[in-house]
Design a protein around this motif. Structure first.
Motif, PDB file in Angstrom:
ATOM      1  N   ALA A   1     115.021  85.817  17.098  1.00 20.87           N
ATOM      2  CA  ALA A   1     115.664  84.935  18.085  1.00 20.87           C
ATOM      3  C   ALA A   1     116.251  85.715  19.257  1.00 20.87           C
ATOM      4  N   TYR A   2     116.689  86.949  19.006  1.00 26.07           N
ATOM      5  CA  TYR A   2     117.223  87.778  20.090  1.00 26.07           C
ATOM      6  C   TYR A   2     116.174  87.985  21.176  1.00 26.07           C
ATOM      7  N   SER A   3     114.966  88.393  20.784  1.00 29.39           N
ATOM      8  CA  SER A   3     113.900  88.645  21.764  1.00 29.39           C
ATOM      9  C   SER A   3     113.446  87.356  22.437  1.00 29.39           C
ATOM     10  N   TYR A   4     113.412  86.262  21.671  1.00 28.54           N
ATOM     11  CA  TYR A   4     112.993  84.994  22.253  1.00 28.54           C
ATOM     12  C   TYR A   4     113.992  84.537  23.317  1.00 28.54           C
ATOM     13  N   ALA A   5     115.283  84.738  23.041  1.00 26.90           N
ATOM     14  CA  ALA A   5     116.301  84.374  24.031  1.00 26.90           C
ATOM     15  C   ALA A   5     116.202  85.264  25.262  1.00 26.90           C
ATOM     16  N   TYR A   6     115.853  86.543  25.077  1.00 31.23           N
ATOM     17  CA  TYR A   6     115.727  87.478  26.202  1.00 31.23           C
ATOM     18  C   TYR A   6     114.590  87.038  27.134  1.00 31.23           C
ATOM     19  N   ALA A   7     113.532  86.489  26.550  1.00 33.51           N
ATOM     20  CA  ALA A   7     112.378  86.070  27.345  1.00 33.51           C
ATOM     21  C   ALA A   7     112.574  84.720  28.022  1.00 33.51           C
TER      22      ALA A   7
ATOM     23  N   ARG B   1     108.284  75.172  30.109  1.00 30.05           N
ATOM     24  CA  ARG B   1     108.449  74.710  31.497  1.00 30.05           C
ATOM     25  C   ARG B   1     108.223  75.835  32.503  1.00 30.05           C
ATOM     26  N   THR B   2     108.758  77.036  32.206  1.00 27.68           N
ATOM     27  CA  THR B   2     108.678  78.135  33.171  1.00 27.68           C
ATOM     28  C   THR B   2     107.379  78.917  33.075  1.00 27.68           C
ATOM     29  N   ARG B   3     106.760  78.952  31.878  1.00 32.01           N
ATOM     30  CA  ARG B   3     105.539  79.736  31.689  1.00 32.01           C
ATOM     31  C   ARG B   3     104.485  78.892  30.959  1.00 32.01           C
ATOM     32  N   PRO B   4     104.040  77.795  31.550  1.00 31.78           N
ATOM     33  CA  PRO B   4     103.059  76.945  30.861  1.00 31.78           C
ATOM     34  C   PRO B   4     101.727  77.637  30.623  1.00 31.78           C
ATOM     35  N   GLU B   5     101.415  78.670  31.451  1.00 34.28           N
ATOM     36  CA  GLU B   5     100.125  79.348  31.323  1.00 34.28           C
ATOM     37  C   GLU B   5     100.130  80.450  30.272  1.00 34.28           C
ATOM     38  N   LEU B   6     101.285  80.763  29.691  1.00 36.00           N
ATOM     39  CA  LEU B   6     101.397  81.859  28.726  1.00 36.00           C
ATOM     40  C   LEU B   6     100.542  81.563  27.491  1.00 36.00           C
ATOM     41  N   PRO B   7      99.726  82.528  27.041  1.00 28.80           N
ATOM     42  CA  PRO B   7      98.927  82.291  25.833  1.00 28.80           C
ATOM     43  C   PRO B   7      99.816  82.005  24.627  1.00 28.80           C
TER      44      PRO B   7
ATOM     45  N   VAL C   1     115.892  87.731  32.846  1.00 27.62           N
ATOM     46  CA  VAL C   1     115.042  87.629  31.660  1.00 27.62           C
ATOM     47  C   VAL C   1     114.102  88.825  31.606  1.00 27.62           C
ATOM     48  N   LYS C   2     113.674  89.116  30.401  1.00 29.13           N
ATOM     49  CA  LYS C   2     112.666  90.145  30.194  1.00 29.13           C
ATOM     50  C   LYS C   2     111.353  89.408  29.941  1.00 29.13           C
ATOM     51  N   PRO C   3     110.382  89.511  30.843  1.00 25.05           N
ATOM     52  CA  PRO C   3     109.165  88.716  30.711  1.00 25.05           C
ATOM     53  C   PRO C   3     108.501  88.874  29.350  1.00 25.05           C
ATOM     54  N   ALA C   4     107.912  87.781  28.872  1.00 24.68           N
ATOM     55  CA  ALA C   4     107.257  87.800  27.569  1.00 24.68           C
ATOM     56  C   ALA C   4     106.180  88.874  27.504  1.00 24.68           C
ATOM     57  N   GLU C   5     105.457  89.075  28.621  1.00 22.72           N
ATOM     58  CA  GLU C   5     104.408  90.100  28.642  1.00 22.72           C
ATOM     59  C   GLU C   5     104.990  91.488  28.451  1.00 22.72           C
ATOM     60  N   GLN C   6     106.157  91.746  29.050  1.00 23.34           N
ATOM     61  CA  GLN C   6     106.781  93.057  28.915  1.00 23.34           C
ATOM     62  C   GLN C   6     107.241  93.287  27.483  1.00 23.34           C
ATOM     63  N   LEU C   7     107.871  92.265  26.891  1.00 19.69           N
ATOM     64  CA  LEU C   7     108.293  92.384  25.502  1.00 19.69           C
ATOM     65  C   LEU C   7     107.095  92.623  24.585  1.00 19.69           C
TER      66      LEU C   7
ATOM     67  N   ALA D   1     107.919  79.215  15.254  1.00 17.86           N
ATOM     68  CA  ALA D   1     106.501  79.540  15.121  1.00 17.86           C
ATOM     69  C   ALA D   1     105.846  79.713  16.486  1.00 17.86           C
ATOM     70  N   GLU D   2     106.165  78.817  17.441  1.00 16.43           N
ATOM     71  CA  GLU D   2     105.560  78.951  18.765  1.00 16.43           C
ATOM     72  C   GLU D   2     106.014  80.226  19.455  1.00 16.43           C
ATOM     73  N   LEU D   3     107.315  80.520  19.400  1.00 12.46           N
ATOM     74  CA  LEU D   3     107.816  81.719  20.078  1.00 12.46           C
ATOM     75  C   LEU D   3     107.365  82.993  19.374  1.00 12.46           C
ATOM     76  N   ALA D   4     107.234  82.942  18.046  1.00 18.45           N
ATOM     77  CA  ALA D   4     106.744  84.119  17.320  1.00 18.45           C
ATOM     78  C   ALA D   4     105.310  84.442  17.707  1.00 18.45           C
ATOM     79  N   GLY D   5     104.503  83.409  17.977  1.00 14.88           N
ATOM     80  CA  GLY D   5     103.142  83.640  18.417  1.00 14.88           C
ATOM     81  C   GLY D   5     103.044  84.043  19.877  1.00 14.88           C
ATOM     82  N   SER D   6     104.020  83.634  20.685  1.00 18.60           N
ATOM     83  CA  SER D   6     104.009  83.949  22.122  1.00 18.60           C
ATOM     84  C   SER D   6     104.646  85.294  22.432  1.00 18.60           C
ATOM     85  N   VAL D   7     105.676  85.661  21.651  1.00 20.37           N
ATOM     86  CA  VAL D   7     106.414  86.922  21.866  1.00 20.37           C
ATOM     87  C   VAL D   7     106.459  87.653  20.523  1.00 20.37           C
TER      88      VAL D   7
END
Length: 464
Positions: free
Chosen positions: A93-99, A400-406, A10-16, A81-87
């Motif tokens: 959807a491509y970037s969300y799947a990568y993360a 589940r994997t990144r509960p602390e992600l803003p 995966v490519k971490p959400a922070e990196q993306l 909406a949640e993934l657009a705000g997080s990443v």
């Protein structure tokens, strides 16, 4: 790292997000143009023709079918909406799947989106030529000859109007994102105005008797109608492709996705209610141009259907522009990740990915001009549903994997909402025909060859 593990890295959400924050694209889009982008991509040909398919099955309760389909689309919209705000990047959807799900799944998702965006633009452009002819016939009494308005195999030589609208949209995109956003906002407001005009005129001929019996086929008919109209909601995710050109993506992208779906659902329900009340489901079910037929019957004149044809021309042009925009931005993200050639993410002095835009525009224009797209266009729906399904899975995985992600937006009723969205996608995919599955299988196989032959070796994650 083993071969198998590289496929699901995966490519971490922070990196993306960090890469997106240093984008070379220009951040000029506020909430209004983002909403216009999603509404523009969604509110297209569907409402002008879909009543003819759904009304016979659901009866007057087709209004409820639209509400049900809107609620079903909302499940996936909340996950988006949640993934657009997080990443908040351009890859949707491509970037969300990568993360969340790994590189191979992200590649398949992006590859599906390229099929859905590219072929659907070409198919919509073909439809634009038909409505343009109807508008010309009603205003100047002339039409473009079939030899220049249809592809080989459908009575013509080349579909010039279809290619022309794609190239025109490409030219607008090359002017810059601010100019594209302005054109999108204007055309979106125009087509909403035309549909409001339809509702106002149709209500002058409203008869309550046309609403009875309200649901002649019961819940089963309403469900069949909802399945038929669901695809007219596709496009609400378009704002998620503008993550790197939004001024405040974490705040505005979730709002734009949800607001656009609310607007589209309200317009659809009002139009369906007015049309059924004006002429009844029998008339709507026996006309391909159901809304135009309703206006002619209510007014007894042809001028109103000409206005509606103008609305359809504007609506389809808007869809071509917004969906073409979305495809170019997904390619930017895939290129920056190394999975596509680097030239596709290069921008010019206007901060536009010009080579990418020209390539996409020319390819789609050629498809629209010379390829009969009826069966192929039907296959685009599977690409959309796969992307929707992966987004619903991805939002659960990231929780589940990144509960602390803003998160600037949180999907409510987790995990019930994304599970419901995923279930709907699976249900609709299972009902697609064999031609659709064959096309999807061939396209996926080609994509896997490209990934293993090019993308996997050149992935930016190999440098980490």
């Amino acid at each position: 790292m083993s071969f198998a593990r590289t496929l699901f890295r995966v490519k971490p959400a922070e990196q993306l997000s960090a890469e997106g924050s240093h984008t070379e694209l220009r951040r000029t889009l506020g909430l209004v143009p983002l909403v216009a982008l999603s509404v523009g991509a969604t509110l297209g040909t569907g409402i002008f023709v879909v009543l003819a398919e759904a009304a016979p099955a659901a009866g007057p309760a087709v209004v409820v079918s639209f509400v049900l389909a809107g609620v079903a689309a909302l499940c996936s919209a909340l996950s988006y909406a949640e993934l657009a705000g997080s990443v908040p990047v351009s890859g949707s959807a491509y970037s969300y799947a990568y993360a969340t799900l790994g590189e191979l799944v992200a590649w398949i998702c992006g590859w599906c989106l390229l099929l859905e965006y590219g072929v659907s633009v070409a198919a919509v452009a073909v439809g634009w030529g038909g409505y343009l002819n109807e508008f010309l016939q009603g205003t100047v009494g002339a039409r473009i000859p079939d030899v220049f308005a249809a592809p080989p195999g459908e009575g013509g030589l080349v579909n010039i109007p279809a290619a022309l609208i794609v190239l025109l949209a490409t030219g607008v995109l090359l002017l810059g994102v601010r100019e594209s956003a302005r054109a999108t906002t204007i055309t979106t407001l125009l087509k909403i105005a035309v549909l409001v005009f339809f509702v106002a005129v149709a209500f002058t001929g409203f008869h309550s008797g046309n609403l009875t019996p309200f649901a002649p086929s019961g819940l089963a008919g309403i469900s069949v109608g909802a399945s038929a109209v669901f695809f007219s909601f596709i496009g609400f995710d378009a704002a998620s492709t503008a993550g790197e050109e939004a001024r405040n993506p974490a705040r505005d992208l979730p709002r734009a996705i949800i607001l656009s779906l609310a607007i589209v659902t309200a317009v659809y329900v009002l139009v369906a209610f007015a049309a059924v009340g004006a002429v009844g489901v029998d008339v709507l079910g026996h006309s391909d141009a159901s809304l135009a037929t309703a206006l002619r019957l209510v007014t007894g004149q042809t001028w109103s259907s000409v206005v509606l044809a103008f609305g359809a021309v504007v609506a389809i042009a808007s869809v071509v522009l917004t969906v073409l925009y979305g495809q170019t931005r997904i390619l930017v993200s895939m290129s920056r990740d190394g999975l596509m050639p680097g030239v596709l993410s290069k921008v010019n002095r206007r901060r536009v990915p010009a080579r990418n835009t020209l390539l996409v525009g020319v390819v789609v224009a050629v498809l629209a001009a010379v390829v009969p797209l009826n069966q192929l266009a039907e296959a685009t729906s599977i690409g959309t549903l796969v992307a929707f399904g992966l987004v619903n899975i991805g939002v659960m995985v990231l929780r589940r994997t990144r509960p602390e992600l803003p998160r600037s937006f949180r999907t409510p009723l987790m995990p019930i909402v994304p599970i419901a969205g995923l279930g709907l996608c699976v249900y609709l995919i299972a009902g697609l025909n064999a031609v659709t599955w064959a096309t999807f299988g061939i396209w996926t196989a080609v994509g896997l060859v490209v990934y293993f032959g090019y993308g996997r070796r050149r992935s930016q994650l190999n440098r980490g």
